[in-house]
Scaffold this motif. Structure first.
Motif, PDB file in Angstrom:
ATOM      1  N   LEU A 127       0.844  -1.190   0.000  1.00 22.29           N
ATOM      2  CA  LEU A 127       0.000   0.000   0.000  1.00 22.29           C
ATOM      3  C   LEU A 127       0.881   1.244   0.000  1.00 22.29           C
ATOM      4  CD1 LEU A 127      -2.599  -1.078   2.724  1.00 22.29           C
ATOM      5  CD2 LEU A 127      -2.786  -1.298   0.231  1.00 22.29           C
ATOM      6  N   ALA A 128       0.711   2.070  -0.992  1.00 24.49           N
ATOM      7  CA  ALA A 128       1.473   3.316  -1.084  1.00 24.49           C
ATOM      8  C   ALA A 128       0.744   4.407  -0.307  1.00 24.49           C
ATOM      9  CB  ALA A 128       1.643   3.724  -2.539  1.00 24.49           C
ATOM     10  N   ALA A 129       1.457   5.471  -0.014  1.00 24.73           N
ATOM     11  CA  ALA A 129       0.867   6.621   0.667  1.00 24.73           C
ATOM     12  C   ALA A 129      -0.111   7.319  -0.281  1.00 24.73           C
ATOM     13  CB  ALA A 129       1.958   7.591   1.099  1.00 24.73           C
ATOM     14  N   ASN A 130      -1.132   7.950   0.305  1.00 25.48           N
ATOM     15  CA  ASN A 130      -2.090   8.694  -0.511  1.00 25.48           C
ATOM     16  C   ASN A 130      -1.823  10.202  -0.382  1.00 25.48           C
ATOM     17  OD1 ASN A 130      -3.261   9.588   1.917  1.00 25.48           O
ATOM     18  ND2 ASN A 130      -4.852   8.023   1.864  1.00 25.48           N
ATOM     19  N   TYR A 131      -2.613  10.985  -1.084  1.00 29.71           N
ATOM     20  CA  TYR A 131      -2.448  12.446  -1.078  1.00 29.71           C
ATOM     21  C   TYR A 131      -2.513  13.017   0.339  1.00 29.71           C
ATOM     22  CZ  TYR A 131      -3.784  17.330  -1.375  1.00 29.71           C
ATOM     23  OH  TYR A 131      -3.844  18.677  -1.171  1.00 29.71           O
ATOM     24  N   TRP A 132      -3.483  12.568   1.121  1.00 26.19           N
ATOM     25  CA  TRP A 132      -3.668  13.115   2.466  1.00 26.19           C
ATOM     26  C   TRP A 132      -2.475  12.809   3.365  1.00 26.19           C
ATOM     27  CZ3 TRP A 132      -7.107  16.688   3.353  1.00 26.19           C
ATOM     28  CH2 TRP A 132      -8.189  16.797   2.478  1.00 26.19           C
ATOM     29  N   GLY A 133      -1.917  11.623   3.215  1.00 27.47           N
ATOM     30  CA  GLY A 133      -0.733  11.270   3.984  1.00 27.47           C
ATOM     31  C   GLY A 133       0.465  12.127   3.602  1.00 27.47           C
ATOM     32  N   LYS A 134       0.582  12.424   2.313  1.00 27.99           N
ATOM     33  CA  LYS A 134       1.691  13.272   1.858  1.00 27.99           C
ATOM     34  C   LYS A 134       1.515  14.708   2.355  1.00 27.99           C
ATOM     35  CE  LYS A 134       2.689  10.382  -2.081  1.00 27.99           C
ATOM     36  NZ  LYS A 134       2.797  10.214  -3.506  1.00 27.99           N
ATOM     37  N   LEU A 135       0.278  15.216   2.302  1.00 33.75           N
ATOM     38  CA  LEU A 135       0.006  16.559   2.812  1.00 33.75           C
ATOM     39  C   LEU A 135       0.294  16.640   4.309  1.00 33.75           C
ATOM     40  CD1 LEU A 135      -1.087  19.435   2.383  1.00 33.75           C
ATOM     41  CD2 LEU A 135      -3.397  18.502   2.781  1.00 33.75           C
ATOM     42  N   LYS A 136      -0.120  15.617   5.033  1.00 36.86           N
ATOM     43  CA  LYS A 136       0.142  15.544   6.466  1.00 36.86           C
ATOM     44  C   LYS A 136       1.641  15.604   6.746  1.00 36.86           C
ATOM     45  CE  LYS A 136       1.003  11.731   7.783  1.00 36.86           C
ATOM     46  NZ  LYS A 136       2.259  10.996   7.966  1.00 36.86           N
ATOM     47  N   THR A 137       2.411  14.863   5.971  1.00 35.10           N
ATOM     48  CA  THR A 137       3.866  14.844   6.157  1.00 35.10           C
ATOM     49  C   THR A 137       4.467  16.219   5.898  1.00 35.10           C
ATOM     50  OG1 THR A 137       3.976  12.500   5.584  1.00 35.10           O
ATOM     51  CG2 THR A 137       6.015  13.768   5.387  1.00 35.10           C
ATOM     52  N   VAL A 138       4.036  16.891   4.852  1.00 34.94           N
ATOM     53  CA  VAL A 138       4.561  18.225   4.535  1.00 34.94           C
ATOM     54  C   VAL A 138       4.272  19.202   5.679  1.00 34.94           C
ATOM     55  CG1 VAL A 138       4.282  20.225   3.003  1.00 34.94           C
ATOM     56  CG2 VAL A 138       4.536  17.942   2.034  1.00 34.94           C
ATOM     57  N   VAL A 139       3.040  19.183   6.190  1.00 38.75           N
ATOM     58  CA  VAL A 139       2.685  20.107   7.275  1.00 38.75           C
ATOM     59  C   VAL A 139       3.448  19.753   8.553  1.00 38.75           C
ATOM     60  CG1 VAL A 139       0.798  20.974   8.722  1.00 38.75           C
ATOM     61  CG2 VAL A 139       0.461  20.690   6.259  1.00 38.75           C
ATOM     62  N   GLN A 140       3.607  18.479   8.831  1.00 38.38           N
ATOM     63  CA  GLN A 140       4.401  18.083   9.997  1.00 38.38           C
ATOM     64  C   GLN A 140       5.843  18.572   9.857  1.00 38.38           C
ATOM     65  OE1 GLN A 140       3.969  13.833  10.276  1.00 38.38           O
ATOM     66  NE2 GLN A 140       2.014  13.973  11.353  1.00 38.38           N
ATOM     67  N   MET A 141       6.401  18.451   8.661  1.00 43.24           N
ATOM     68  CA  MET A 141       7.775  18.895   8.438  1.00 43.24           C
ATOM     69  C   MET A 141       7.896  20.410   8.594  1.00 43.24           C
ATOM     70  SD  MET A 141       9.048  16.351   5.412  1.00 43.24           S
ATOM     71  CE  MET A 141       9.479  14.657   5.775  1.00 43.24           C
ATOM     72  N   LEU A 142       6.906  21.153   8.108  1.00 42.81           N
ATOM     73  CA  LEU A 142       6.914  22.612   8.307  1.00 42.81           C
ATOM     74  C   LEU A 142       6.824  22.958   9.794  1.00 42.81           C
ATOM     75  CD1 LEU A 142       4.572  23.839   5.421  1.00 42.81           C
ATOM     76  CD2 LEU A 142       7.038  24.248   5.651  1.00 42.81           C
TER      77      LEU A 142
END
Length: 189
Positions: A127-142
């Motif tokens: 199972l690959a990451a979805n859009y929401w997971g990627k957005l979550k990661t970007v905001v967490q990194m910020l």
């Protein structure tokens, strides 16, 4: 092993470098520790973007990458968040303290997603990451970047706590969406 997977492994290595800079007694001032940690974190975060970009552009997507990339992200984000809570509780962050309970929710979500991936793996499904997971990661990194800034500023402190709460909301939302989208892995045959 392709370049995208090598960048993922570099990110995992940088997690340990980050840990060393933050927690080993290197005799550095806290300002230097934060600037170096921030630099390491930004470089590691950039490898996340770069490995995904290269994998898609040059068709280097592998099952190993689908598994290791999100794991490397989880390691990087969890380590940085725990370090921020630790340093904040010691009064060493100019931005202030990140509430530990937010970090607990973030880590619990990551365990849940990893559990879903493990169940899928037993069914020979990746199972690959979805859009929401990627957005979550970007905001967490910020959020992490703002907390690691060694600059005392009331406005930045307000931005940091706002980002922390946005990270929490996206973490929970993306976790529920991921669970719903992949509910088939729990169906008995």
């Amino acid at each position: 092993m392709n370049i995208a997977n090598k960048l993922t492994l570099l990110r995992i290595f940088l997690v340990f470098v980050l840990m060393g800079v933050i927690w080993l007694p290197l005799g550095l001032s806290m300002s230097v520790v934060l600037w170096v940690s921030l630099g390491i974190f930004i470089v590691a975060s950039f490898t996340d973007y770069l490995d995904g970009h290269l994998a898609r552009k040059y068709h280097l997507i592998t099952d190993l990458g689908k598994f290791m990339d999100p794991l490397a992200d989880k390691m990087l984000v969890a380590t940085a968040l725990l370090a921020i809570v630790d340093l904040g509780n010691k009064g060493l962050l100019p931005i202030g303290t990140l509430p530990a309970w937010i970090v607990v929710f973030i880590i619990l979500r990551e365990f849940m997603v990893s559990g879903i991936r493990l169940v899928a793996a037993t069914q020979n499904t990746v199972l690959a990451a979805n859009y929401w997971g990627k957005l979550k990661t970007v905001v967490q990194m910020l959020t992490i970047i703002v907390y690691l800034l060694p600059i005392e500023n009331e406005f930045l402190s307000m931005i940091a706590i706002c980002l922390a709460y946005v990270s929490l909301v996206l973490t929970l939302l993306s976790g529920f969406i991921y669970l719903w989208q992949n509910r088939k892995v729990f169906e008995t045959k």
